[in-house]
Design a protein around this motif. Structure first.
Motif: not given
Length: 129
Positions: A36-41, A83-89, A95-98, A114-122
């Motif tokens: 998914h392009p919006t989920l860091g591919h 989520a890192a793009l939200a003000p205050g975040n 690429d950790d939480l969408y 859409f939560q990533r489990t660890g760096p480059h994780g599922p």
């Protein structure tokens, strides 16, 4: 997404791996490996069983439940924002939480994470806590 909402919190982690959560019935493996392009591919690897049940319940016929849930999950992923793009975040890892805007999924308006489990994780899709 409500751009003013802080999304610095994460769902509680109980120490079990995604596969242990599948065995416990909390998650299900998602059969579609499409990135998914919006989920860091990244593809969605797991879906919370409560979210999947709500998505399959929206199908017109029982035979269309899986296809309906997959299509709806893709539509939600297409609208997810890092989520890192939200003000205050700003200091949150990218690429950790969408997150999605709340949408009617079943009887309630709910946001999906859409939560990533660890760096480059599922990635796991679940209702926001």
């Amino acid at each position: 997404m409500n751009r003013h909402a802080r999304t610095t919190h994460h769902p509680p982690h109980d120490g079990r791996s995604p596969e242990q959560l599948v065995a416990a019935g909390v998650l299900r493996r998602h059969a579609d490996p499409s990135p998914h392009p919006t989920l860091g591919h990244s593809p969605i690897a797991y879906v919370d069983t409560a979210l999947w049940a709500e998505l399959t319940a929206l199908a017109i016929a029982p035979t269309a439940a899986e296809a309906t849930a997959t299509a709806l999950l893709h539509a939600l992923a297409d609208r997810a924002v890092d989520a890192a793009l939200a003000p205050g975040n700003e200091r949150a890892p990218h690429d950790d939480l969408y997150v999605t805007d709340p949408a009617h999924i079943g009887p309630d308006r709910r946001a999906v994470w859409f939560q990533r489990t660890g760096p480059h994780g599922p990635i796991t899709a679940a209702f926001a806590p």
